[in-house]
Design a protein around this motif. Structure first.
Motif, short mmCIF file in Angstrom:
data_model
loop_
_atom_site.label_atom_id
_atom_site.label_comp_id
_atom_site.label_asym_id
_atom_site.label_seq_id
_atom_site.Cartn_x
_atom_site.Cartn_y
_atom_site.Cartn_z
N ALA A 142 6.76 6.89 -11.19
CA ALA A 142 6.76 6.08 -9.97
C ALA A 142 5.36 5.51 -9.73
O ALA A 142 5.22 4.34 -9.36
CB ALA A 142 7.22 6.92 -8.77
N ARG A 143 4.32 6.31 -9.96
CA ARG A 143 2.95 5.82 -9.77
C ARG A 143 2.62 4.70 -10.77
O ARG A 143 1.96 3.72 -10.42
CB ARG A 143 1.95 6.97 -9.86
CG ARG A 143 2.04 7.90 -8.64
CD ARG A 143 0.90 8.89 -8.59
NE ARG A 143 1.02 9.96 -9.56
CZ ARG A 143 1.68 11.10 -9.36
NH1 ARG A 143 2.30 11.32 -8.20
NH2 ARG A 143 1.73 12.03 -10.29
N THR A 176 4.87 11.47 -5.22
CA THR A 176 5.68 10.71 -6.17
C THR A 176 5.51 11.26 -7.59
O THR A 176 4.61 12.04 -7.87
CB THR A 176 5.31 9.21 -6.17
OG1 THR A 176 3.96 9.07 -6.63
CG2 THR A 176 5.47 8.58 -4.82
N THR A 177 6.35 10.77 -8.48
CA THR A 177 6.26 11.16 -9.88
C THR A 177 5.24 10.27 -10.61
O THR A 177 4.87 9.20 -10.11
CB THR A 177 7.62 11.00 -10.58
OG1 THR A 177 7.95 9.60 -10.60
CG2 THR A 177 8.71 11.80 -9.89
N ASP A 235 4.76 2.55 -11.88
CA ASP A 235 5.43 1.36 -11.34
C ASP A 235 4.70 0.79 -10.12
O ASP A 235 4.57 -0.43 -9.98
CB ASP A 235 6.89 1.66 -11.01
CG ASP A 235 7.75 1.82 -12.25
OD1 ASP A 235 7.30 1.42 -13.36
OD2 ASP A 235 8.88 2.34 -12.12
N TRP A 236 4.24 1.65 -9.22
CA TRP A 236 3.48 1.17 -8.05
C TRP A 236 2.25 0.39 -8.52
O TRP A 236 1.98 -0.71 -8.05
CB TRP A 236 3.03 2.34 -7.17
CG TRP A 236 4.06 2.92 -6.27
CD1 TRP A 236 4.72 4.11 -6.44
CD2 TRP A 236 4.56 2.38 -5.04
NE1 TRP A 236 5.59 4.32 -5.40
CE2 TRP A 236 5.51 3.29 -4.52
CE3 TRP A 236 4.29 1.22 -4.32
CZ2 TRP A 236 6.19 3.07 -3.33
CZ3 TRP A 236 4.97 1.01 -3.12
CH2 TRP A 236 5.91 1.92 -2.64
N LYS A 262 8.75 6.12 1.36
CA LYS A 262 9.32 5.54 0.14
C LYS A 262 8.63 6.12 -1.07
O LYS A 262 7.41 6.19 -1.12
CB LYS A 262 9.17 4.02 0.13
CG LYS A 262 10.11 3.33 1.06
CD LYS A 262 10.31 1.90 0.61
CE LYS A 262 11.41 1.29 1.42
NZ LYS A 262 12.45 0.78 0.61
N ARG A 263 9.40 6.53 -2.05
CA ARG A 263 8.83 7.15 -3.25
C ARG A 263 8.77 6.17 -4.43
O ARG A 263 8.05 6.38 -5.37
CB ARG A 263 9.64 8.38 -3.63
CG ARG A 263 9.53 9.47 -2.55
CD ARG A 263 10.36 10.69 -2.86
NE ARG A 263 10.11 11.28 -4.15
CZ ARG A 263 9.20 12.22 -4.40
NH1 ARG A 263 8.43 12.65 -3.42
NH2 ARG A 263 9.05 12.71 -5.61
N ARG A 264 9.56 5.10 -4.37
CA ARG A 264 9.58 4.09 -5.43
C ARG A 264 9.32 2.73 -4.80
O ARG A 264 9.78 2.45 -3.70
CB ARG A 264 10.94 4.04 -6.14
CG ARG A 264 11.45 5.35 -6.68
CD ARG A 264 10.82 5.78 -7.93
NE ARG A 264 11.13 4.91 -9.04
CZ ARG A 264 10.72 5.14 -10.27
NH1 ARG A 264 10.00 6.20 -10.53
NH2 ARG A 264 11.01 4.32 -11.24
#
Length: 182
Positions: A127-128, A123-124, A130-131, A159-161
């Motif tokens: 994205a991390r 992931t970007t 946000d996780w 899933k990446r997001r």
């Protein structure tokens, strides 16, 4: 857009949180025009200054399409600022969002599930962010544990997001600036 175009300068009152009573930190709510210059309504890292003292911080979403800034005890002392003061602030987004610190419970879960860890690594940085925000914004320990498990399942499934999470808090009203003491 150049960094000069995204830099905001404004004055704001330093607020003391209503709870806990003995909080050693304070906060500032950014005016909406300052937040609108930032790249996202969710968590975002900025280069900032308070009364000329430079620092880097991560702004939190206030659920109103703006942000708030937590001022920890050390920063308050270094900048010689206290709750009730009106301060001069400057904020500008960092050129590159720094890698977020991985919470211990999520790290342990990812280490136990290699395919989830591979998904995480793919992931970007945003994205991390946000996780992690989705996980740590849980109000109860049980919910946080469920979110760690769900994150690993989603990452393992490709899933990446994180789905179903509004990082600004605006639509879900799940996020807000602290309530200010009177």
């Amino acid at each position: 857009m150049s960094k000069a175009d995204t830099t905001s300068r404004f004055k704001a009152k330093v607020l003391r949180p209503a709870t806990p009573d003995d909080a050693a930190w304070a906060f500032v709510v950014l005016p909406r025009p300052a937040s609108e210059k930032l790249p996202r309504r969710g968590r975002t890292t900025v280069d900032a200054s308070i009364n000329g003292h430079r620092f880097q911080a991560t702004l939190e979403p206030d659920g109103q399409l703006s942000h708030w800034l937590k001022l920890d005890r050390r920063l308050l002392e270094t900048a010689r600022v206290q709750a009730g003061d009106t301060v001069a602030l400057q904020v500008a987004p960092v050129k590159r969002e720094p890698e977020p610190a991985l919470p211990a419970d999520l790290r342990k879960a990812l280490d136990a599930i290699p395919v989830a860890r591979a998904g995480w690594d793919a992931t970007t940085t945003i994205a991390r962010v946000d996780w992690i925000h989705w996980i740590v914004s849980a109000k109860q320990a049980k919910t946080r544990t469920q979110r760690v498990v769900a994150a690993c399942d989603m990452l393992a499934a490709g899933k990446r997001r994180v789905c179903c999470f509004d990082p600004s808090g605006y639509y879900s009203k799940a996020l807000a600036a602290p309530e200010a003491a009177e």
